[in-house]
Design a protein around this motif. Structure first.
Motif, PDB file in Angstrom:
ATOM      1  N   HIS A  14       0.843  -1.199   0.000  1.00  0.00           N
ATOM      2  CA  HIS A  14       0.000   0.000   0.000  1.00  0.00           C
ATOM      3  C   HIS A  14       0.879   1.250   0.000  1.00  0.00           C
ATOM      4  CE1 HIS A  14       0.856   0.145   4.316  1.00  0.00           C
ATOM      5  NE2 HIS A  14       0.370  -1.087   4.433  1.00  0.00           N
ATOM      6  N   ASN A  15       0.240   2.415  -0.043  1.00  0.00           N
ATOM      7  CA  ASN A  15       0.975   3.669  -0.223  1.00  0.00           C
ATOM      8  C   ASN A  15       1.966   3.949   0.899  1.00  0.00           C
ATOM      9  OD1 ASN A  15      -0.551   3.994  -2.494  1.00  0.00           O
ATOM     10  ND2 ASN A  15      -1.932   5.527  -1.648  1.00  0.00           N
ATOM     11  N   THR A  16       1.658   3.492   2.104  1.00  0.00           N
ATOM     12  CA  THR A  16       2.584   3.731   3.214  1.00  0.00           C
ATOM     13  C   THR A  16       3.910   3.027   2.980  1.00  0.00           C
ATOM     14  OG1 THR A  16       0.802   4.089   4.800  1.00  0.00           O
ATOM     15  CG2 THR A  16       2.914   3.424   5.694  1.00  0.00           C
ATOM     16  N   HIS A  17       3.870   1.813   2.421  1.00  0.00           N
ATOM     17  CA  HIS A  17       5.127   1.124   2.097  1.00  0.00           C
ATOM     18  C   HIS A  17       5.974   1.976   1.157  1.00  0.00           C
ATOM     19  CE1 HIS A  17       2.710  -2.739   2.938  1.00  0.00           C
ATOM     20  NE2 HIS A  17       3.581  -2.611   3.928  1.00  0.00           N
ATOM     21  N   ILE A  18       5.333   2.547   0.150  1.00  0.00           N
ATOM     22  CA  ILE A  18       6.053   3.388  -0.809  1.00  0.00           C
ATOM     23  C   ILE A  18       6.585   4.647  -0.118  1.00  0.00           C
ATOM     24  CG2 ILE A  18       5.884   4.682  -2.968  1.00  0.00           C
ATOM     25  CD1 ILE A  18       5.645   1.665  -3.348  1.00  0.00           C
ATOM     26  N   ASP A  19       5.760   5.258   0.729  1.00  0.00           N
ATOM     27  CA  ASP A  19       6.176   6.485   1.431  1.00  0.00           C
ATOM     28  C   ASP A  19       7.386   6.238   2.326  1.00  0.00           C
ATOM     29  OD1 ASP A  19       4.126   7.833   0.214  1.00  0.00           O
ATOM     30  OD2 ASP A  19       2.781   7.765   1.948  1.00  0.00           O
ATOM     31  N   ILE A  20       7.394   5.091   3.000  1.00  0.00           N
ATOM     32  CA  ILE A  20       8.532   4.762   3.868  1.00  0.00           C
ATOM     33  C   ILE A  20       9.797   4.589   3.031  1.00  0.00           C
ATOM     34  CG2 ILE A  20       9.510   2.938   5.328  1.00  0.00           C
ATOM     35  CD1 ILE A  20       6.650   2.560   6.468  1.00  0.00           C
ATOM     36  N   ALA A  21       9.683   3.877   1.911  1.00  0.00           N
ATOM     37  CA  ALA A  21      10.852   3.686   1.041  1.00  0.00           C
ATOM     38  C   ALA A  21      11.376   5.021   0.527  1.00  0.00           C
ATOM     39  CB  ALA A  21      10.478   2.771  -0.129  1.00  0.00           C
ATOM     40  N   ARG A  22      10.474   5.916   0.142  1.00  0.00           N
ATOM     41  CA  ARG A  22      10.893   7.220  -0.375  1.00  0.00           C
ATOM     42  C   ARG A  22      11.520   8.076   0.728  1.00  0.00           C
ATOM     43  NH1 ARG A  22       5.918   9.413  -3.905  1.00  0.00           N
ATOM     44  NH2 ARG A  22       7.351  11.163  -4.133  1.00  0.00           N
ATOM     45  N   ALA A  23      10.982   7.980   1.941  1.00  0.00           N
ATOM     46  CA  ALA A  23      11.566   8.727   3.056  1.00  0.00           C
ATOM     47  C   ALA A  23      12.984   8.247   3.347  1.00  0.00           C
ATOM     48  CB  ALA A  23      10.692   8.587   4.301  1.00  0.00           C
ATOM     49  N   ALA A  24      13.181   6.927   3.306  1.00  0.00           N
ATOM     50  CA  ALA A  24      14.521   6.372   3.529  1.00  0.00           C
ATOM     51  C   ALA A  24      15.472   6.788   2.411  1.00  0.00           C
ATOM     52  CB  ALA A  24      14.441   4.852   3.625  1.00  0.00           C
ATOM     53  N   LEU A  25      14.994   6.756   1.185  1.00  0.00           N
ATOM     54  CA  LEU A  25      15.812   7.189   0.046  1.00  0.00           C
ATOM     55  C   LEU A  25      16.334   8.603   0.248  1.00  0.00           C
ATOM     56  CD1 LEU A  25      13.713   5.848  -2.969  1.00  0.00           C
ATOM     57  CD2 LEU A  25      16.176   5.471  -2.703  1.00  0.00           C
ATOM     58  N   GLU A  26      15.443   9.491   0.651  1.00  0.00           N
ATOM     59  CA  GLU A  26      15.811  10.903   0.783  1.00  0.00           C
ATOM     60  C   GLU A  26      16.675  11.154   2.009  1.00  0.00           C
ATOM     61  OE1 GLU A  26      13.625  15.279   1.221  1.00  0.00           O
ATOM     62  OE2 GLU A  26      12.466  13.510   0.624  1.00  0.00           O
ATOM     63  N   GLN A  27      16.253  10.656   3.149  1.00  0.00           N
ATOM     64  CA  GLN A  27      16.940  10.979   4.400  1.00  0.00           C
ATOM     65  C   GLN A  27      18.343  10.391   4.455  1.00  0.00           C
ATOM     66  OE1 GLN A  27      14.740   9.899   7.921  1.00  0.00           O
ATOM     67  NE2 GLN A  27      16.453  10.334   9.302  1.00  0.00           N
ATOM     68  N   ILE A 158      13.779   6.443  10.882  1.00  0.00           N
ATOM     69  CA  ILE A 158      13.455   7.180   9.668  1.00  0.00           C
ATOM     70  C   ILE A 158      12.543   8.345  10.049  1.00  0.00           C
ATOM     71  CG2 ILE A 158      12.321   7.063   7.400  1.00  0.00           C
ATOM     72  CD1 ILE A 158      12.960   4.068   7.362  1.00  0.00           C
ATOM     73  N   ASP A 159      12.858   9.514   9.555  1.00  0.00           N
ATOM     74  CA  ASP A 159      12.039  10.693   9.829  1.00  0.00           C
ATOM     75  C   ASP A 159      10.808  10.635   8.932  1.00  0.00           C
ATOM     76  OD1 ASP A 159      11.030  13.077  10.613  1.00  0.00           O
ATOM     77  OD2 ASP A 159      12.478  14.324   9.532  1.00  0.00           O
ATOM     78  N   TYR A 160       9.802   9.955   9.448  1.00  0.00           N
ATOM     79  CA  TYR A 160       8.628   9.670   8.636  1.00  0.00           C
ATOM     80  C   TYR A 160       7.380   9.951   9.462  1.00  0.00           C
ATOM     81  CZ  TYR A 160       4.897   6.818   6.639  1.00  0.00           C
ATOM     82  OH  TYR A 160       3.706   6.380   6.158  1.00  0.00           O
ATOM     83  N   LYS A 161       6.429  10.661   8.873  1.00  0.00           N
ATOM     84  CA  LYS A 161       5.174  10.962   9.553  1.00  0.00           C
ATOM     85  C   LYS A 161       4.315   9.708   9.536  1.00  0.00           C
ATOM     86  CE  LYS A 161       1.442  14.353   9.820  1.00  0.00           C
ATOM     87  NZ  LYS A 161       0.834  15.558   9.190  1.00  0.00           N
ATOM     88  N   ALA A 162       4.276   9.030  10.662  1.00  0.00           N
ATOM     89  CA  ALA A 162       3.659   7.710  10.724  1.00  0.00           C
ATOM     90  C   ALA A 162       2.139   7.789  10.621  1.00  0.00           C
ATOM     91  CB  ALA A 162       4.049   7.022  12.028  1.00  0.00           C
ATOM     92  N   ASN A 163       1.559   6.736  10.074  1.00  0.00           N
ATOM     93  CA  ASN A 163       0.100   6.567  10.125  1.00  0.00           C
ATOM     94  C   ASN A 163      -0.209   5.147  10.575  1.00  0.00           C
ATOM     95  OD1 ASN A 163      -0.045   4.739   7.829  1.00  0.00           O
ATOM     96  ND2 ASN A 163       0.341   6.520   6.532  1.00  0.00           N
ATOM     97  N   GLY A 164      -1.468   4.893  10.821  1.00  0.00           N
ATOM     98  CA  GLY A 164      -1.842   3.595  11.385  1.00  0.00           C
ATOM     99  C   GLY A 164      -2.239   2.553  10.374  1.00  0.00           C
ATOM    100  N   LEU A 165      -1.980   2.803   9.115  1.00  0.00           N
ATOM    101  CA  LEU A 165      -2.406   1.871   8.078  1.00  0.00           C
ATOM    102  C   LEU A 165      -1.655   0.550   8.167  1.00  0.00           C
ATOM    103  CD1 LEU A 165      -4.190   1.531   5.553  1.00  0.00           C
ATOM    104  CD2 LEU A 165      -2.244   2.331   4.208  1.00  0.00           C
ATOM    105  N   ALA A 166      -2.384  -0.547   8.043  1.00  0.00           N
ATOM    106  CA  ALA A 166      -1.771  -1.876   8.056  1.00  0.00           C
ATOM    107  C   ALA A 166      -2.407  -2.729   6.968  1.00  0.00           C
ATOM    108  CB  ALA A 166      -1.966  -2.544   9.417  1.00  0.00           C
TER     109      ALA A 166
END
Length: 397
Positions: A14-27, A158-166
């Motif tokens: 889901h989108n959160t998986h992608i967001d986490i990967a992108r946050a890690a890429l950038e940070q 990871i500096d990531y704005k967490a959400n509760g999606l699972a």
């Protein structure tokens, strides 16, 4: 290079998986992040009745427009239980001069010390941790400090704005709460529907035996043999095209469940239950066996999956824009082993496992040729379906 490895079952991605990967890429200035799709991890049942190939396909759709994100398929094809330390050891050996970063969720961090060979993992890679909504940051920081004391290597948040999606919530609510769909790539959403994933209805071998016994009572012996042929062919095609195989087999067993009742009864069932009857169906009531069979699914045989009912309804005529199960039953009915009079069966049986849409079109082509020789029997739905797939073959749909 600086390579990120993001392991998980991704069931579904889901989108959160992608967001986490992108946050890690950038940070962490990573050059690439690979989604390491779990095959048979020791700590959970990945399947959830979902084929591994389906999870892999969904990841491919989700990352199609992410140039710095790719897939590592090694765990899907590994025999036995798949431990992270094995994959990380292999990846480090393959990339000895690169910096490896292993991305995990905060829940995994809390139990990291209990993983199999966590010391090997931390030797191979820097650990990057994605927080989740509601995490106690003091607890996470204490866990990171404990891991740093126990193991070599570095651990970072990871500096990531967490959400509760699972993923478990998406699986559970997919057909009851449309709001979860917004968290999925549109292609992943389409794939889930097409392949009937996470359905509230599941079928097992006991269902096959029960329904087979029912059909043995309801059908003439020759029709029953045909039904078994369709069911086994549907099962085989479902395995090939990553559709739930027992669901397809149930549809195959029931596809002709209204074949051996009288024309009068077929008309009566439709009229009493407000099932539309077209002029050609009044003229040739045997054409109603698909509609009546779809009705019998729920009312007589306690099979409530709408995809099964729809596949049974259209298994003779087809319909424009058939879904995957529709195509499987339509094709299985035509090519099952007992068939021997249709043209080019050997070719159709081969094409069915190479290009299902092409096989559907070829069957429609042969059917339309037959109907042209018997114009009084022409069903407009078959013609509409033929024209739809003719345009699809031309790339116009």
């Amino acid at each position: 290079m600086r390579i990120g490895i993001y392991g998980g079952t991704f069931n579904p991605i889901h989108n959160t998986h992608i967001d986490i990967a992108r946050a890690a890429l950038e940070q962490f200035s990573l050059d690439k992040v690979y989604f390491l799709v779990a095959g048979n991890p020791p700590h959970k049942d990945t399947a959830e009745n979902i084929p591994d190939a389906c999870r892999l396909e969904m990841v491919k759709f989700a990352i199609a427009n992410q140039p710095k994100i790719a897939i590592d398929e090694r765990e899907i094809y590994r025999t036995g239980k798949s431990y992270s330390y094995i994959s990380l050891t292999e990846i480090k050996k393959e990339n000895p001069t690169d910096d490896i970063f292993f991305i995990m969720g905060s829940d995994s961090l809390l139990y990291f010390k209990n993983w199999v060979k966590p010391d090997v993992i931390s030797d191979c890679a820097t650990i990057l941790v994605a927080p989740r909504l509601g995490d106690n940051m003091d607890v996470l920081n204490n866990a990171i400090n404990e891991c740093k004391d126990l193991f070599s290597g570095d651990f970072f948040l990871i500096d990531y704005k967490a959400n509760g999606l699972a993923s478990s919530v998406i699986r559970q609510d997919y057909y009851t709460d449309k709001s979860v769909h917004k968290w999925l790539d549109s292609k992943v959403e389409e794939y889930i529907i097409e392949h009937n994933l996470y359905s509230p209805y599941s079928y097992h071998y006991d269902d096959i035996l029960r329904l087979s016994q029912e059909m043995n009572k309801e059908l003439k012996s020759s029709r029953y043999v045909h039904t078994l042929g369709v069911a086994t062919t549907a099962y085989s095609l479902a395995l090939k095209w990553n559709y739930p195989a027992y669901t397809a087999m149930v549809a195959g067993i029931l596809h002709d469940c209204a074949k051996c009742i009288s024309d009068e009864k077929r008309i009566s069932v439709c009229e009493k239950n407000n099932i539309p009857i077209r002029d050609i169906e009044y003229k040739y009531p045997h054409l109603l066996h698909g509609k009546v069979g779809a009705f019998y699914c729920k009312s007589k045989y306690d099979v409530f999956d709408d995809q099964i009912a729809h596949a049974i309804e259209v298994h003779t005529t087809g319909c424009p824009g058939m879904n995957l199960l529709d195509k499987i039953i339509f094709v299985a009915d035509y090519i099952e082993p007992g068939r021997d009079k249709q043209p080019r069966l050997d070719i159709l049986r081969s094409v069915a496992y190479e290009d299902l849409d092409k096989c559907v079109f070829m069957i429609l082509e042969d059917t339309v040729n037959y109907l042209n020789e018997n114009p009084e029997m022409v069903d407009s739905t078959t013609i509409d379906t033929y024209n739809y797939y003719l345009n699809e073959m031309k790339g116009e749909v």
